[in-house]
Scaffold this active site. Structure first.
Site, PDB file in Angstrom:
ATOM      1  N   ASP A  82       0.871  -1.169   0.000  1.00 49.49           N
ATOM      2  CA  ASP A  82       0.000   0.000   0.000  1.00 49.49           C
ATOM      3  C   ASP A  82       0.911   1.222   0.000  1.00 49.49           C
ATOM      4  O   ASP A  82       1.508   1.554   1.024  1.00 49.49           O
ATOM      5  CB  ASP A  82      -0.907  -0.005   1.232  1.00 49.49           C
ATOM      6  CG  ASP A  82      -1.852   1.183   1.262  1.00 49.49           C
ATOM      7  OD1 ASP A  82      -2.264   1.657   0.187  1.00 49.49           O
ATOM      8  OD2 ASP A  82      -2.185   1.632   2.375  1.00 49.49           O
ATOM      9  N   GLU A 134      -1.207  -1.125  -4.843  1.00 58.65           N
ATOM     10  CA  GLU A 134      -2.436  -0.384  -5.083  1.00 58.65           C
ATOM     11  C   GLU A 134      -2.229   0.698  -6.142  1.00 58.65           C
ATOM     12  O   GLU A 134      -1.228   1.413  -6.128  1.00 58.65           O
ATOM     13  CB  GLU A 134      -2.945   0.257  -3.791  1.00 58.65           C
ATOM     14  CG  GLU A 134      -4.321   0.890  -3.958  1.00 58.65           C
ATOM     15  CD  GLU A 134      -4.905   1.342  -2.645  1.00 58.65           C
ATOM     16  OE1 GLU A 134      -5.819   0.669  -2.150  1.00 58.65           O
ATOM     17  OE2 GLU A 134      -4.431   2.370  -2.118  1.00 58.65           O
ATOM     18  N   ASP A 146      -2.738   0.595   6.943  1.00 53.76           N
ATOM     19  CA  ASP A 146      -1.944   0.449   5.711  1.00 53.76           C
ATOM     20  C   ASP A 146      -1.481  -0.999   5.525  1.00 53.76           C
ATOM     21  O   ASP A 146      -1.427  -1.501   4.408  1.00 53.76           O
ATOM     22  CB  ASP A 146      -0.728   1.380   5.748  1.00 53.76           C
ATOM     23  CG  ASP A 146      -1.116   2.807   6.063  1.00 53.76           C
ATOM     24  OD1 ASP A 146      -1.399   3.561   5.121  1.00 53.76           O
ATOM     25  OD2 ASP A 146      -1.159   3.151   7.260  1.00 53.76           O
TER      26      ASP A 146
END
Length: 164
Positions: free
Chosen positions: A7, A67, A140
């Site tokens: 992330d 991501e 996260d």
């Protein structure tokens, strides 16, 4: 197969490492790499690069899921996250890895079954899929684990469709 989920961020970079074998996920490790506020951006990017290289050297992932960026309101923050994501992609490329990007909606659909799922729902399903006793923290890291799960599901679907 060992999957590293990332992330991206510039203050906090979530990571999650899972083993995936025939639709079974096993958590290996998860957490977050952090850079200090107030540190010049170029030095934060160096720290991020080093942290990603260390993760790859430690866990030797077979595949990486990251991501895709989603810009909402703060363009300045988005640009900084984009810079960090670029450094992450560079580190992965230099380690010979070819990360696959997923949008937040793809991750939600894969993990929860609904692309409009709330963050809490994704965290609960991630906990359940990985048989964790508590919600993964920080957020996260939970997001990174969900990315790794999404990638495992995606790879499995490709196998069933004869694409792998």
């Amino acid at each position: 197969m060992t999957i590293l989920g990332i992330d991206p961020g510039y203050g906090t970079i979530g990571y999650g490492v899972v083993r995936f074998d025939n639709m079974k996920f096993t958590p290996v490790q998860y957490g977050a790499a952090k850079t200090a506020p107030g540190t010049p951006m170029h030095l934060r990017l160096c720290e991020i690069y080093d942290d990603i290289c260390t993760l790859v050297d430690t866990f030797h992932p077979d595949e990486v899921a990251i991501e895709e960026l989603f810009f909402s309101k703060n363009v300045t923050t988005g640009i900084q996250v984009a810079q960090a994501r670029g450094v992450i992609l560079l580190a992965l490329a230099q380690k010979g890895l070819h990360p696959v990007s997923y949008t937040p909606n793809q991750v939600k659909l894969s993990v929860v079954g609904y692309g409009g799922a709330e963050k809490k729902q994704v965290m609960e399903m991630t906990k359940s899929i990985l048989h964790l006793t508590k919600l993964p923290r920080p957020d996260d890291a939970a997001d990174a684990l969900a990315l790794a799960i999404c990638h495992g599901h995606s790879r499995q679907a490709m196998r069933y469709e004869g694409l792998l």
